[in-house]
Design a protein around this motif. Structure first.
Motif, short mmCIF file in Angstrom:
data_model
loop_
_atom_site.label_atom_id
_atom_site.label_comp_id
_atom_site.label_asym_id
_atom_site.label_seq_id
_atom_site.Cartn_x
_atom_site.Cartn_y
_atom_site.Cartn_z
N SER A 9 64.23 -71.74 -53.37
CA SER A 9 63.42 -72.78 -52.44
C SER A 9 64.16 -74.14 -52.58
O SER A 9 63.95 -74.95 -51.44
CB SER A 9 62.37 -73.17 -53.24
N ARG A 10 65.61 -73.92 -53.07
CA ARG A 10 66.34 -75.33 -52.98
C ARG A 10 67.13 -75.11 -51.55
O ARG A 10 67.19 -74.02 -50.91
CB ARG A 10 67.57 -75.16 -53.85
N ARG A 11 67.54 -76.32 -51.16
CA ARG A 11 68.10 -76.36 -49.83
C ARG A 11 69.70 -76.14 -49.97
O ARG A 11 70.30 -76.60 -51.16
CB ARG A 11 67.87 -77.89 -49.29
N LEU A 12 70.17 -75.24 -49.35
CA LEU A 12 71.61 -74.96 -49.42
C LEU A 12 72.47 -76.24 -48.79
O LEU A 12 72.20 -76.74 -47.86
CB LEU A 12 72.08 -73.71 -48.50
N VAL A 17 76.06 -73.06 -46.31
CA VAL A 17 75.52 -72.49 -44.89
C VAL A 17 76.68 -71.94 -43.95
O VAL A 17 76.38 -70.86 -43.54
CB VAL A 17 74.73 -73.44 -44.28
N ASP A 18 77.82 -72.98 -43.86
CA ASP A 18 78.65 -72.49 -42.87
C ASP A 18 79.50 -71.08 -43.48
O ASP A 18 79.80 -70.30 -42.74
CB ASP A 18 79.96 -73.61 -43.05
N LEU A 19 79.62 -70.92 -44.87
CA LEU A 19 80.30 -69.85 -45.29
C LEU A 19 79.34 -68.61 -45.06
O LEU A 19 79.54 -67.51 -44.49
CB LEU A 19 80.46 -69.83 -46.66
N ALA A 65 92.03 -57.22 -41.16
CA ALA A 65 92.87 -58.75 -41.47
C ALA A 65 91.46 -59.63 -41.39
O ALA A 65 91.75 -60.66 -42.19
CB ALA A 65 93.97 -58.92 -40.35
N LYS A 66 90.93 -59.53 -40.56
CA LYS A 66 89.63 -60.58 -40.16
C LYS A 66 88.96 -60.28 -41.33
O LYS A 66 88.47 -61.68 -42.00
CB LYS A 66 88.84 -60.47 -38.99
N LEU A 67 88.50 -59.32 -41.95
CA LEU A 67 87.73 -59.12 -43.25
C LEU A 67 88.06 -59.81 -44.50
O LEU A 67 87.85 -60.35 -45.30
CB LEU A 67 87.32 -57.69 -43.31
N ARG A 68 89.52 -59.70 -44.54
CA ARG A 68 90.17 -60.19 -45.60
C ARG A 68 90.43 -61.49 -45.67
O ARG A 68 90.12 -62.16 -46.77
CB ARG A 68 91.77 -59.27 -45.41
N MET A 69 90.65 -61.99 -44.32
CA MET A 69 90.58 -63.46 -44.32
C MET A 69 89.30 -64.10 -44.65
O MET A 69 89.30 -65.20 -45.31
CB MET A 69 90.90 -64.04 -43.05
N ALA A 70 88.18 -63.44 -44.49
CA ALA A 70 87.09 -64.09 -44.69
C ALA A 70 86.73 -63.54 -46.24
O ALA A 70 85.39 -63.77 -46.49
CB ALA A 70 85.85 -63.28 -43.85
#
Length: 139
Positions: A9-12, A17-19, A65-70
């Protein structure tokens, strides 16, 4: 699952949230979903992944490569071959839950609700490596 705990119930924080948004952005691509689903219970090379999902290796390599960077996948080198696997169990759970949820939208009994004999017919090579799940799931 811990969805009913007070911590939910806590606010993130905005940076968290961006992640989360970035993770979902990475999941919003059919090829990347196929790649992540293929890696749920094993590691594979680019060529093996390309063959498995039916896409050209250079295309799969760009998605990896994108998945690795993320930080959704990690690599391991063996000689000249690089093997990819999911970075952590949470990614595997997220992808598995998304696939299972999508199976409920289709007709008939969802694949993850079938018995072992049915699964052996659908996925002969992967039945033994598929983790059993029941906690927190409704039919």
């Amino acid at each position: 699952m811990n969805a009913d705990t007070p911590a939910c119930s806590r606010r993130l924080p905005d940076d968290q949230v961006d992640l989360v948004v970035e993770v979902f952005r990475m999941l919003a691509d059919p090829t990347r979903i196929q790649v992540l689903w293929a890696l749920v219970s094993r590691e594979l090379s680019v060529n093996d992944l390309a063959t498995h999902i039916g896409k050209p290796a250079p295309s799969v390599s760009q998605h990896l490569a994108k998945l690795r960077m993320a930080r959704l996948v990690r690599t391991r080198r063996e000689g000249t071959t690089i093997f990819y696997s999911l970075d952590n169990d949470h990614i595997g759970q997220l992808v598995t839950d998304a696939v299972f949820n999508a199976e409920h939208a289709g007709p008939g009994v969802p694949g993850h609700h079938r018995d072992a004999a049915d699964l052996a017919t659908l996925h002969p090579a992967t039945v033994d490596s598929t983790p059993a799940r029941s906690q927190g799931h409704r039919a």
